[in-house]
Motif scaffolding. Structure first.
Motif, PDB file in Angstrom:
ATOM      1  N   VAL A 125       0.847  -1.182   0.000  1.00 39.97           N
ATOM      2  CA  VAL A 125       0.000   0.000   0.000  1.00 39.97           C
ATOM      3  C   VAL A 125       0.887   1.238   0.000  1.00 39.97           C
ATOM      4  O   VAL A 125       1.978   1.240   0.582  1.00 39.97           O
ATOM      5  N   GLU A 126       0.442   2.280  -0.678  1.00 38.84           N
ATOM      6  CA  GLU A 126       1.287   3.464  -0.844  1.00 38.84           C
ATOM      7  C   GLU A 126       1.535   4.201   0.470  1.00 38.84           C
ATOM      8  O   GLU A 126       2.660   4.607   0.765  1.00 38.84           O
ATOM      9  N   THR A 127       0.499   4.379   1.276  1.00 39.82           N
ATOM     10  CA  THR A 127       0.664   5.082   2.550  1.00 39.82           C
ATOM     11  C   THR A 127      -0.041   4.313   3.651  1.00 39.82           C
ATOM     12  O   THR A 127      -1.020   3.597   3.419  1.00 39.82           O
ATOM     13  N   GLY A 128       0.474   4.488   4.868  1.00 42.26           N
ATOM     14  CA  GLY A 128      -0.200   3.929   6.031  1.00 42.26           C
ATOM     15  C   GLY A 128       0.163   2.515   6.386  1.00 42.26           C
ATOM     16  O   GLY A 128      -0.333   1.970   7.367  1.00 42.26           O
ATOM     17  N   GLY A 129       1.049   1.881   5.618  1.00 43.71           N
ATOM     18  CA  GLY A 129       1.462   0.525   5.952  1.00 43.71           C
ATOM     19  C   GLY A 129       2.457   0.501   7.101  1.00 43.71           C
ATOM     20  O   GLY A 129       3.106   1.507   7.413  1.00 43.71           O
ATOM     21  N   ARG A 130       2.592  -0.663   7.729  1.00 44.34           N
ATOM     22  CA  ARG A 130       3.532  -0.780   8.849  1.00 44.34           C
ATOM     23  C   ARG A 130       4.945  -0.998   8.333  1.00 44.34           C
ATOM     24  O   ARG A 130       5.165  -1.630   7.317  1.00 44.34           O
ATOM     25  N   GLU A 131       5.912  -0.466   9.078  1.00 43.30           N
ATOM     26  CA  GLU A 131       7.306  -0.496   8.645  1.00 43.30           C
ATOM     27  C   GLU A 131       8.095  -1.637   9.276  1.00 43.30           C
ATOM     28  O   GLU A 131       9.266  -1.834   8.953  1.00 43.30           O
ATOM     29  N   VAL A 132       7.453  -2.384  10.197  1.00 39.50           N
ATOM     30  CA  VAL A 132       8.187  -3.405  10.953  1.00 39.50           C
ATOM     31  C   VAL A 132       8.785  -4.459  10.037  1.00 39.50           C
ATOM     32  O   VAL A 132       9.942  -4.864  10.211  1.00 39.50           O
ATOM     33  N   LEU A 133       8.036  -4.932   9.053  1.00 36.27           N
ATOM     34  CA  LEU A 133       8.510  -6.002   8.183  1.00 36.27           C
ATOM     35  C   LEU A 133       9.762  -5.571   7.419  1.00 36.27           C
ATOM     36  O   LEU A 133      10.755  -6.312   7.368  1.00 36.27           O
ATOM     37  N   VAL A 134       9.732  -4.409   6.823  1.00 31.92           N
ATOM     38  CA  VAL A 134      10.885  -3.927   6.057  1.00 31.92           C
ATOM     39  C   VAL A 134      12.107  -3.773   6.970  1.00 31.92           C
ATOM     40  O   VAL A 134      13.228  -4.151   6.607  1.00 31.92           O
ATOM     41  N   LYS A 135      11.876  -3.251   8.154  1.00 28.45           N
ATOM     42  CA  LYS A 135      12.971  -3.059   9.111  1.00 28.45           C
ATOM     43  C   LYS A 135      13.602  -4.400   9.487  1.00 28.45           C
ATOM     44  O   LYS A 135      14.832  -4.544   9.490  1.00 28.45           O
ATOM     45  N   ASP A 136      12.765  -5.399   9.776  1.00 29.73           N
ATOM     46  CA  ASP A 136      13.286  -6.717  10.177  1.00 29.73           C
ATOM     47  C   ASP A 136      14.046  -7.390   9.043  1.00 29.73           C
ATOM     48  O   ASP A 136      15.114  -7.982   9.257  1.00 29.73           O
ATOM     49  N   LEU A 137      13.494  -7.312   7.823  1.00 25.29           N
ATOM     50  CA  LEU A 137      14.171  -7.923   6.683  1.00 25.29           C
ATOM     51  C   LEU A 137      15.522  -7.265   6.428  1.00 25.29           C
ATOM     52  O   LEU A 137      16.527  -7.948   6.162  1.00 25.29           O
ATOM     53  N   SER A 138      15.555  -5.960   6.537  1.00 24.78           N
ATOM     54  CA  SER A 138      16.804  -5.215   6.301  1.00 24.78           C
ATOM     55  C   SER A 138      17.844  -5.539   7.373  1.00 24.78           C
ATOM     56  O   SER A 138      19.039  -5.686   7.071  1.00 24.78           O
ATOM     57  N   GLN A 139      17.415  -5.668   8.632  1.00 26.40           N
ATOM     58  CA  GLN A 139      18.342  -5.977   9.722  1.00 26.40           C
ATOM     59  C   GLN A 139      18.961  -7.360   9.566  1.00 26.40           C
ATOM     60  O   GLN A 139      20.053  -7.622  10.087  1.00 26.40           O
ATOM     61  N   ARG A 140      18.292  -8.238   8.808  1.00 24.21           N
ATOM     62  CA  ARG A 140      18.812  -9.589   8.588  1.00 24.21           C
ATOM     63  C   ARG A 140      19.637  -9.683   7.303  1.00 24.21           C
ATOM     64  O   ARG A 140      19.946 -10.774   6.857  1.00 24.21           O
ATOM     65  N   GLY A 141      19.924  -8.520   6.720  1.00 18.62           N
ATOM     66  CA  GLY A 141      20.852  -8.503   5.590  1.00 18.62           C
ATOM     67  C   GLY A 141      20.231  -8.434   4.219  1.00 18.62           C
ATOM     68  O   GLY A 141      20.947  -8.440   3.214  1.00 18.62           O
ATOM     69  N   ALA A 142      18.916  -8.368   4.131  1.00 21.26           N
ATOM     70  CA  ALA A 142      18.257  -8.312   2.831  1.00 21.26           C
ATOM     71  C   ALA A 142      18.183  -6.872   2.308  1.00 21.26           C
ATOM     72  O   ALA A 142      18.160  -5.916   3.090  1.00 21.26           O
ATOM     73  N   THR A 143      18.152  -6.751   0.994  1.00 20.39           N
ATOM     74  CA  THR A 143      17.894  -5.463   0.362  1.00 20.39           C
ATOM     75  C   THR A 143      16.443  -5.465  -0.084  1.00 20.39           C
ATOM     76  O   THR A 143      16.040  -6.275  -0.928  1.00 20.39           O
ATOM     77  N   VAL A 144      15.649  -4.578   0.516  1.00 17.65           N
ATOM     78  CA  VAL A 144      14.208  -4.561   0.259  1.00 17.65           C
ATOM     79  C   VAL A 144      13.852  -3.356  -0.603  1.00 17.65           C
ATOM     80  O   VAL A 144      14.149  -2.214  -0.245  1.00 17.65           O
ATOM     81  N   ILE A 145      13.216  -3.632  -1.731  1.00 20.67           N
ATOM     82  CA  ILE A 145      12.742  -2.576  -2.621  1.00 20.67           C
ATOM     83  C   ILE A 145      11.230  -2.460  -2.436  1.00 20.67           C
ATOM     84  O   ILE A 145      10.467  -3.345  -2.841  1.00 20.67           O
ATOM     85  N   GLU A 146      10.806  -1.368  -1.784  1.00 18.85           N
ATOM     86  CA  GLU A 146       9.382  -1.131  -1.577  1.00 18.85           C
ATOM     87  C   GLU A 146       8.822  -0.341  -2.764  1.00 18.85           C
ATOM     88  O   GLU A 146       9.406   0.666  -3.166  1.00 18.85           O
ATOM     89  N   VAL A 147       7.681  -0.802  -3.288  1.00 22.39           N
ATOM     90  CA  VAL A 147       7.033  -0.077  -4.382  1.00 22.39           C
ATOM     91  C   VAL A 147       5.539   0.031  -4.089  1.00 22.39           C
ATOM     92  O   VAL A 147       4.926  -0.882  -3.538  1.00 22.39           O
ATOM     93  N   ALA A 148       4.967   1.163  -4.469  1.00 21.26           N
ATOM     94  CA  ALA A 148       3.534   1.371  -4.269  1.00 21.26           C
ATOM     95  C   ALA A 148       2.750   0.605  -5.341  1.00 21.26           C
ATOM     96  O   ALA A 148       2.925   0.848  -6.532  1.00 21.26           O
ATOM     97  N   ALA A 149       1.912  -0.353  -4.889  1.00 16.58           N
ATOM     98  CA  ALA A 149       1.104  -1.140  -5.824  1.00 16.58           C
ATOM     99  C   ALA A 149      -0.360  -0.700  -5.822  1.00 16.58           C
ATOM    100  O   ALA A 149      -1.075  -0.910  -6.793  1.00 16.58           O
ATOM    101  N   TYR A 150      -0.795  -0.115  -4.707  1.00 19.07           N
ATOM    102  CA  TYR A 150      -2.174   0.362  -4.599  1.00 19.07           C
ATOM    103  C   TYR A 150      -2.238   1.358  -3.446  1.00 19.07           C
ATOM    104  O   TYR A 150      -1.280   1.519  -2.680  1.00 19.07           O
ATOM    105  N   GLU A 151      -3.356   2.028  -3.338  1.00 17.03           N
ATOM    106  CA  GLU A 151      -3.579   2.958  -2.240  1.00 17.03           C
ATOM    107  C   GLU A 151      -4.912   2.637  -1.593  1.00 17.03           C
ATOM    108  O   GLU A 151      -5.834   2.124  -2.247  1.00 17.03           O
ATOM    109  N   SER A 152      -5.021   2.896  -0.308  1.00 18.75           N
ATOM    110  CA  SER A 152      -6.292   2.687   0.392  1.00 18.75           C
ATOM    111  C   SER A 152      -6.657   3.955   1.148  1.00 18.75           C
ATOM    112  O   SER A 152      -5.791   4.667   1.639  1.00 18.75           O
ATOM    113  N   GLY A 153      -7.944   4.210   1.198  1.00 21.10           N
ATOM    114  CA  GLY A 153      -8.416   5.399   1.892  1.00 21.10           C
ATOM    115  C   GLY A 153      -9.750   5.146   2.554  1.00 21.10           C
ATOM    116  O   GLY A 153     -10.319   4.060   2.468  1.00 21.10           O
ATOM    117  N   CYS A 154     -10.243   6.169   3.204  1.00 23.36           N
ATOM    118  CA  CYS A 154     -11.512   6.065   3.926  1.00 23.36           C
ATOM    119  C   CYS A 154     -12.647   6.590   3.051  1.00 23.36           C
ATOM    120  O   CYS A 154     -12.516   7.649   2.431  1.00 23.36           O
TER     121      CYS A 154
END
Length: 498
Positions: free
Chosen positions: A378-407
């Motif tokens: 999701v473009e905005t509002g997603g949690r950052e924990v997963l990316v942080k954990d993957l990066s701390q374990r040595g992975a290179t994570v490329i985040e890309v916006a695939a969709y957006e969600s709103g109210c």
């Protein structure tokens, strides 16, 4: 001009489940819907929002549309070349007043088709566990209306094994008096089924001598009355565990809820409330760039059904198919995400057993050091924990916006009314975002938090529960398995333990 046609359709006893396949098909193509006072609004949702809907329902004691006016409406729209659906409860030719409509259409040269529905005269006894026929106690039955008791041959009716009476709530006393006067025993068994097939269904059983006392002061409309010895044969299967519960399901505006199907299968009445609007990202550039170099990634991680659909739809838009993922392993979070992935013909290489993103790193099937991971999200509002954990374990994570969600801008009217009338027993949340958006939407109502009084708040998992606590000050149950099936089980277990 294209030739119009009118479809005279029976809607069955009330529930959407009991609508015929032919009726569902025709409702989906209706340009004009002329409908009676149907008992389940979900039936109307099968009709396109662009269709003209005309309510001509006849309600006892209230002003109703004249039959001649209904006849004219059907003829006029048919002659305009429209596909017209005339929707009536039960079966259209059983106390449905359809003959005048057929006659008017025929006389005007309009094409029409009759589509049968399940009549409540047969459905109500069945759903109450009462066999209308039995080789010893009920060799025949008669169906009649309780409206005009003065014109009925009570001597003949009293001799028939089993009587099924529609529209008789107000005339029950007269019916009992007439039957007893014509030889029917006061010990004769009787059953009354009100709102058959619906979550509000009620059943009374007794004898001609005591049924009036049982139902004194109770409105018996709409109901079906069965009189005869077959009532004593009544056997009910165990009630579905969620019978009698009205559950509000928060969901994405564009998506029909799989969760609704799970809950309704367990007997619940479900009100769906759109609490998310899913739409394309503000730009496709980052996703397009990543798709162009897919063969450079070791893993593709997908954490939602929306992520799967938007990623693969964009892949197709760019002229590629699943062969572009050759050599790339895929990890998904959640059973639903995996199920959507299978629709695209792909089996995931890894699903964390806890079904939550937070456990993906802990259970990852290989060393992440030096791995290159594509994460459409999701473009905005997603949690950052997963990316942080993957990066701390040595992975290179490329985040890309695939969709957006709103109210959504406005609260759904049906959901709002159900909340304000305190008809909701349980509210379910399958993500933190639906909690936040639900909270924002109910601010449009006076005293919003009062809507949640005596309502169970049900959460799919820890992060969703955390948001419920922050905004509502409580969460009443949390699924042990963080899936829709797990949330259904948690609701059932809570009710069993009350």
């Amino acid at each position: 001009m294209m030739m119009g046609k009118v479809y005279l359709i029976g809607a069955g006893p009330g529930r959407l489940d009991y609508l015929t396949l032919r009726a569902k098909e025709l409702l989906s193509i209706a340009e004009v819907l002329v409908y009676d006072a149907l008992v389940e609004p979900k039936i109307l949702e099968l009709v396109s929002s662009k269709s003209l809907k005309i309510d001509v329902g006849k309600r006892g004691g209230l002003p109703s549309t004249e039959q001649q006016t209904i006849n004219q409406l059907l003829v006029e729209y048919c002659l305009q070349g429209k596909q017209v659906v005339r929707l009536k409860g039960g079966d259209p030719l059983i106390f449905g007043r359809v003959y005048p409509e057929m006659r008017s259409l025929h006389d005007a040269g309009c094409d029409f088709e009759l589509v049968p529905g399940i009549t409540s005269a047969l459905a109500a006894p069945l759903l109450a566990g009462i066999p209308l026929t039995d080789k010893d106690l009920g060799r025949c039955f008669a169906v009649f209306s309780g409206h005009d008791t003065n014109i009925l041959d009570w001597g003949a009716l009293a001799k028939i094994d089993t009587l099924v009476i529609l529209m008789a709530g107000k005339s029950l006393g007269i019916i009992i008096e007439q039957l007893q006067a014509n030889g029917r025993s006061s010990d004769e068994a009787i059953a009354i089924i009100r709102n058959c097939s619906l979550v509000t269904q009620q059943i009374w059983t007794g004898t001609l001598a005591d049924i009036l006392d049982q139902t004194d002061g109770v409105s018996l409309s709409p109901s079906i009355i069965i009189i005869g010895q077959v009532v004593n044969l009544r056997i009910m299967s165990d009630h579905l565990p969620l019978w009698g519960q009205t559950i509000l399901v928060t969901r994405a505006a564009e998506q029909k809820s799989q969760f609704t199907n799970l809950l309704e299968a367990q007997g619940a009445s479900v009100v769906e409330m759109p609490a998310l609007e899913i739409r394309p990202p503000s730009s496709w550039q980052s996703l397009d760039n990543a798709i162009a170099i897919l063969n450079q990634f070791d893993w593709l991680i997908l954490t939602s059904a929306n992520g799967v659909e938007y990623f693969f739809n964009r892949l197709a838009t760019l002229g590629k198919d699943t062969r572009a993922l050759a050599g790339v392993k895929i990890a998904v979070v959640g059973k639903k995400t995996a199920a959507i992935l299978k629709h695209f013909g792909i089996q995931p290489d890894f699903i964390p057993p806890e079904y939550v993103a937070d456990s993906l790193c802990d259970r990852f099937p290989e060393n992440l050091e030096g791995k290159k991971i594509l994460f459409p999200r999701v473009e905005t509002g997603g949690r950052e924990v997963l990316v942080k954990d993957l990066s701390q374990r040595g992975a290179t994570v490329i985040e890309v916006a695939a969709y957006e969600s709103g109210c959504p801008s406005k609260i759904d009217l049906r959901a709002s009314m159900a909340l304000q009338q305190h008809k909701i027993n349980i509210i379910t949340f399958a993500s933190s975002k639906t909690v936040q958006n639900f909270y924002n939407l109910i601010q449009q109502v006076t005293n919003p938090l009062s809507l949640l009084e005596n309502v169970c708040i049900a959460s799919i998992g820890p992060q969703t529960s955390k948001t419920c606590l922050e905004l509502f000050g409580r969460v009443d149950l949390e699924a042990k398995e963080y899936t829709l099936e797990g949330l259904t089980d948690a609701i059932i277990n809570r009710l069993n333990n009350l």
